[in-house]
Design a protein around this motif. Structure first.
Motif, PDB file in Angstrom:
ATOM      1  N   ALA A 105       0.823  -1.223   0.000  1.00 40.64           N
ATOM      2  CA  ALA A 105       0.000   0.000   0.000  1.00 40.64           C
ATOM      3  C   ALA A 105       0.851   1.265   0.000  1.00 40.64           C
ATOM      4  O   ALA A 105       0.314   2.370  -0.047  1.00 40.64           O
ATOM      5  N   GLY A 106       2.182   1.096   0.083  1.00 38.37           N
ATOM      6  CA  GLY A 106       3.064   2.267   0.052  1.00 38.37           C
ATOM      7  C   GLY A 106       3.387   2.836   1.412  1.00 38.37           C
ATOM      8  O   GLY A 106       3.730   4.019   1.529  1.00 38.37           O
ATOM      9  N   ILE A 107       3.286   2.010   2.461  1.00 36.12           N
ATOM     10  CA  ILE A 107       3.613   2.461   3.824  1.00 36.12           C
ATOM     11  C   ILE A 107       4.952   1.847   4.236  1.00 36.12           C
ATOM     12  O   ILE A 107       5.162   0.642   4.104  1.00 36.12           O
ATOM     13  N   ALA A 108       5.856   2.687   4.735  1.00 31.83           N
ATOM     14  CA  ALA A 108       7.163   2.236   5.205  1.00 31.83           C
ATOM     15  C   ALA A 108       7.281   2.528   6.700  1.00 31.83           C
ATOM     16  O   ALA A 108       6.722   3.507   7.188  1.00 31.83           O
ATOM     17  N   LEU A 109       8.017   1.692   7.416  1.00 29.31           N
ATOM     18  CA  LEU A 109       8.218   1.884   8.855  1.00 29.31           C
ATOM     19  C   LEU A 109       9.690   1.741   9.197  1.00 29.31           C
ATOM     20  O   LEU A 109      10.276   0.667   9.051  1.00 29.31           O
ATOM     21  N   VAL A 110      10.298   2.833   9.668  1.00 31.20           N
ATOM     22  CA  VAL A 110      11.644   2.798  10.231  1.00 31.20           C
ATOM     23  C   VAL A 110      11.469   2.567  11.733  1.00 31.20           C
ATOM     24  O   VAL A 110      11.038   3.453  12.458  1.00 31.20           O
ATOM     25  N   THR A 111      11.776   1.337  12.189  1.00 35.01           N
ATOM     26  CA  THR A 111      11.498   0.960  13.575  1.00 35.01           C
ATOM     27  C   THR A 111      12.488   1.613  14.537  1.00 35.01           C
ATOM     28  O   THR A 111      13.564   2.070  14.151  1.00 35.01           O
ATOM     29  N   GLU A 112      12.113   1.624  15.830  1.00 37.09           N
ATOM     30  CA  GLU A 112      12.945   2.299  16.825  1.00 37.09           C
ATOM     31  C   GLU A 112      14.217   1.526  17.152  1.00 37.09           C
ATOM     32  O   GLU A 112      15.185   2.106  17.638  1.00 37.09           O
ATOM     33  N   ASP A 113      14.257   0.221  16.902  1.00 35.01           N
ATOM     34  CA  ASP A 113      15.440  -0.582  17.197  1.00 35.01           C
ATOM     35  C   ASP A 113      16.023  -1.084  15.884  1.00 35.01           C
ATOM     36  O   ASP A 113      15.669  -2.134  15.382  1.00 35.01           O
ATOM     37  N   ARG A 114      16.931  -0.296  15.310  1.00 33.63           N
ATOM     38  CA  ARG A 114      17.452  -0.634  13.977  1.00 33.63           C
ATOM     39  C   ARG A 114      18.226  -1.950  13.980  1.00 33.63           C
ATOM     40  O   ARG A 114      18.202  -2.697  13.006  1.00 33.63           O
ATOM     41  N   LYS A 115      18.949  -2.241  15.070  1.00 29.12           N
ATOM     42  CA  LYS A 115      19.786  -3.442  15.083  1.00 29.12           C
ATOM     43  C   LYS A 115      18.948  -4.716  15.168  1.00 29.12           C
ATOM     44  O   LYS A 115      19.245  -5.705  14.514  1.00 29.12           O
ATOM     45  N   ALA A 116      17.906  -4.693  15.998  1.00 32.90           N
ATOM     46  CA  ALA A 116      17.097  -5.902  16.176  1.00 32.90           C
ATOM     47  C   ALA A 116      16.038  -6.057  15.095  1.00 32.90           C
ATOM     48  O   ALA A 116      15.689  -7.169  14.715  1.00 32.90           O
ATOM     49  N   GLU A 117      15.523  -4.940  14.569  1.00 30.05           N
ATOM     50  CA  GLU A 117      14.359  -5.010  13.686  1.00 30.05           C
ATOM     51  C   GLU A 117      14.570  -4.423  12.297  1.00 30.05           C
ATOM     52  O   GLU A 117      13.773  -4.676  11.394  1.00 30.05           O
ATOM     53  N   GLY A 118      15.635  -3.639  12.106  1.00 30.09           N
ATOM     54  CA  GLY A 118      15.769  -2.929  10.842  1.00 30.09           C
ATOM     55  C   GLY A 118      16.872  -3.413   9.931  1.00 30.09           C
ATOM     56  O   GLY A 118      16.877  -3.093   8.743  1.00 30.09           O
ATOM     57  N   LEU A 119      17.826  -4.169  10.480  1.00 29.74           N
ATOM     58  CA  LEU A 119      19.005  -4.529   9.701  1.00 29.74           C
ATOM     59  C   LEU A 119      19.378  -5.997   9.876  1.00 29.74           C
ATOM     60  O   LEU A 119      19.090  -6.596  10.910  1.00 29.74           O
ATOM     61  N   ALA A 120      20.050  -6.538   8.874  1.00 31.13           N
ATOM     62  CA  ALA A 120      20.738  -7.824   8.997  1.00 31.13           C
ATOM     63  C   ALA A 120      22.207  -7.473   9.171  1.00 31.13           C
ATOM     64  O   ALA A 120      22.915  -7.201   8.197  1.00 31.13           O
ATOM     65  N   LEU A 121      22.667  -7.433  10.410  1.00 29.64           N
ATOM     66  CA  LEU A 121      23.968  -6.846  10.730  1.00 29.64           C
ATOM     67  C   LEU A 121      25.124  -7.570  10.059  1.00 29.64           C
ATOM     68  O   LEU A 121      26.155  -6.951   9.762  1.00 29.64           O
ATOM     69  N   GLY A 122      24.985  -8.860   9.816  1.00 26.73           N
ATOM     70  CA  GLY A 122      26.065  -9.619   9.204  1.00 26.73           C
ATOM     71  C   GLY A 122      26.103  -9.526   7.689  1.00 26.73           C
ATOM     72  O   GLY A 122      27.007 -10.086   7.061  1.00 26.73           O
ATOM     73  N   GLN A 123      25.138  -8.809   7.106  1.00 31.21           N
ATOM     74  CA  GLN A 123      25.093  -8.676   5.650  1.00 31.21           C
ATOM     75  C   GLN A 123      25.620  -7.303   5.223  1.00 31.21           C
ATOM     76  O   GLN A 123      25.793  -6.401   6.033  1.00 31.21           O
ATOM     77  N   SER A 124      25.835  -7.155   3.936  1.00 27.14           N
ATOM     78  CA  SER A 124      26.449  -5.939   3.405  1.00 27.14           C
ATOM     79  C   SER A 124      25.472  -4.772   3.367  1.00 27.14           C
ATOM     80  O   SER A 124      24.252  -4.947   3.506  1.00 27.14           O
TER      81      SER A 124
END
Length: 494
Positions: free
Chosen positions: A330-349
């Motif tokens: 529907a075109g909705i994006a969410l930048v979550t408050e905990d980027r490390k746990a919910e926003g990123l795959a830390l081991g990836q590029s």
């Protein structure tokens, strides 16, 4: 001049040939609250870890109470009277508060663990700190972040610490818990315990700290009495340039257009009666105390905990969001408050993270959008070795830029930003503030959630205030903190 508690001179440290610290001095007096500040990558964490015995310096000297010391293990620092409270606590969740406080030094009676004496000693420490709502017998795994932090401080005091190093101690605390930490720090100071306070939050630094040491690019900029410097001058020292306007003005040509997001009577188990409109080109701030329902609205809009009552429209079309895939479509994006746990795959590029939304949703995936990723990262001024660098090696501010790029690649119409500047330095914050203005100028509808009221007030065109899961009032951008707090506490502004 009195003998300093800590005197670090000419500290240097390199990792894999990269110089992280060069000729850094740090002097702390007994009972002093001393701030260590600088942008991410300035060397604060490395200096703190040298002090904690995690790393040994390559150059320089460390004196404690006038005596030269050299730590090669954290236990040596602890035995010398230095304790460190890092953002990731060093506690065992299955043990009690008392057991954690005395871990490795448990009192015994006739060869058996003396739990009664352990609990009494722990209560004495907590009483001395003025803490009366934490039971020594409580399991640490059941405690709030604030009470886990108190447990760490109690453990440090039980070890006879003269200096406690605190790394971003309020990063995950609610407003009331921050006040409790203030009281604890002042109580420690009254007892003659020194505190090294590492934080990005300028208000806390000026509220609590006696002196400030500023690092930039691994070098000492200055050490100064807090009373002799202004917040603006401190920011200039940290980032190496003067930030004339902390919050950029609405960009010329930004137009408020049609309603892109509309919620009418939205509700679920966490919020109720939510009426919310956000137009193209508009930044709407959600303000309120911890637990008021701000994040819960963000999660409902994104389908994590969907609205079960009321109606939702995106670009004038009724839609039922039942999960994140529906929200993305529907075109909705969410930048979550905990980027490390919910926003990123830390081991990836960087590249893999930036294309994550496109790769995970057929409706957003296209060669054209994939081709825009490098340009997006460049426009966000990402500082990285290259797009193949693992995200875990980036600073907090640059990690957040990758999260934002990940969502912008999908070309959303509505973007919800939940605590977008949490845990990043002032220079990175200023860049993200500019990015938020640019998103509005490009016609996105922006929903901004921030615990620091000054961010909502400084950026939002309108402020929607929540109290106890419901909207309690609405204010124009630029409203005062007092007006926002009145609604946030269930009252009406005077």
């Amino acid at each position: 001049m009195t003998e300093p508690l800590l005197d670090m001179q000419g500290i240097g440290k390199a990792f894999l040939g990269v110089q992280v610290l060069s000729s850094v001095d740090l002097r702390i007096e007994p009972g002093e609250v001393h701030a260590l500040v600088g942008e991410n990558g300035a060397g604060k964490s490395t200096l703190m870890k040298i002090l904690a015995g995690v790393h040994a310096p390559d150059a320089g000297t460390v004196e404690l109470g006038g005596r030269a010391v050299s730590f090669t293990h954290p236990l040596q620092a602890q035995h010398a009277g230095i304790a460190s409270v890092f953002q990731e606590f060093n506690l065992l969740p299955e043990l009690t508060v008392a057991e954690n406080v005395h871990l490795g030094r448990e009192p015994r009676r006739r060869g058996l663990l003396d739990r009664r004496r352990m609990a009494l000693r722990t209560k004495e420490i907590l009483d001395d700190l003025g803490v009366d709502d934490l039971a020594p017998t409580a399991k640490v795994g059941t405690l709030s972040v604030a009470h886990q932090q108190i447990t760490e401080i109690a453990k440090a005091l039980s070890q006879g610490a003269d200096l406690i190093c605190m790394d971003e101690p309020t990063a995950a605390l609610a407003d009331a818990e921050v006040e409790m930490l203030y009281r604890l720090v002042r109580r420690l100071q009254e007892r003659g315990v020194a505190v090294l306070y590492v934080s990005h939050r300028l208000r806390e630094i000026f509220d609590l700290c006696d002196r400030i040491t500023v690092l930039k690019d691994g070098r000492l900029v200055t050490s100064v009495d807090t009373a002799e410097i202004t917040p603006d001058d401190l920011v200039t020292l940290m980032v190496g340039r003067r930030i004339e306007a902390v919050f950029p003005e609405r960009l010329p040509g930004t137009e408020t257009g049609e309603v892109r997001l509309k919620v009418d009577g939205g509700g679920n188990d966490y919020v109720d009666g939510v009426d919310l409109e956000v137009r193209a080109g508009e930044i709407v701030g959600l303000a309120g105390l911890q637990g008021s329902g701000r994040t819960e609205i963000a999660e409902a809009l994104f389908g994590i905990n969907p609205f079960t009552r009321g109606s939702l429209e995106v670009d004038g079309k009724p839609i039922r969001i039942t999960g994140p895939r529906k929200a993305i479509a529907a075109g909705i994006a969410l930048v979550t408050e905990d980027r490390k746990a919910e926003g990123l795959a830390l081991g990836q590029s960087v590249r893999a993270n930036a294309r994550m939304v496109l790769d995970g949703n057929r409706r957003t995936h296209s060669r054209k959008r994939l081709g825009r990723i490098s340009g997006l990262l460049s426009s966000l001024d990402l500082v990285a070795r290259g797009e193949d660098q693992e995200v875990r090696f980036l600073s907090g501010g640059n990690q957040q830029k990758v999260v934002v790029a990940k969502w912008l690649a999908a070309e959303p119409g509505v973007i919800v930003l939940d605590e977008p500047t949490r845990g990043i330095d002032v220079g990175a914050k200023h860049k993200l503030y500019s990015v938020i203005r640019e998103l509005a100028a490009e016609g996105l509808a922006v929903v901004l959630i921030a615990s620091e009221l000054i961010e909502v007030i400084g950026l939002a065109d309108r402020i929607v205030v929540l109290h106890d899961g419901q909207i309690s009032g609405e204010l124009p951008g630029g409203a005062t903190e007092q007006q926002v707090m009145a609604y946030a506490t269930g009252r009406r502004p005077a």
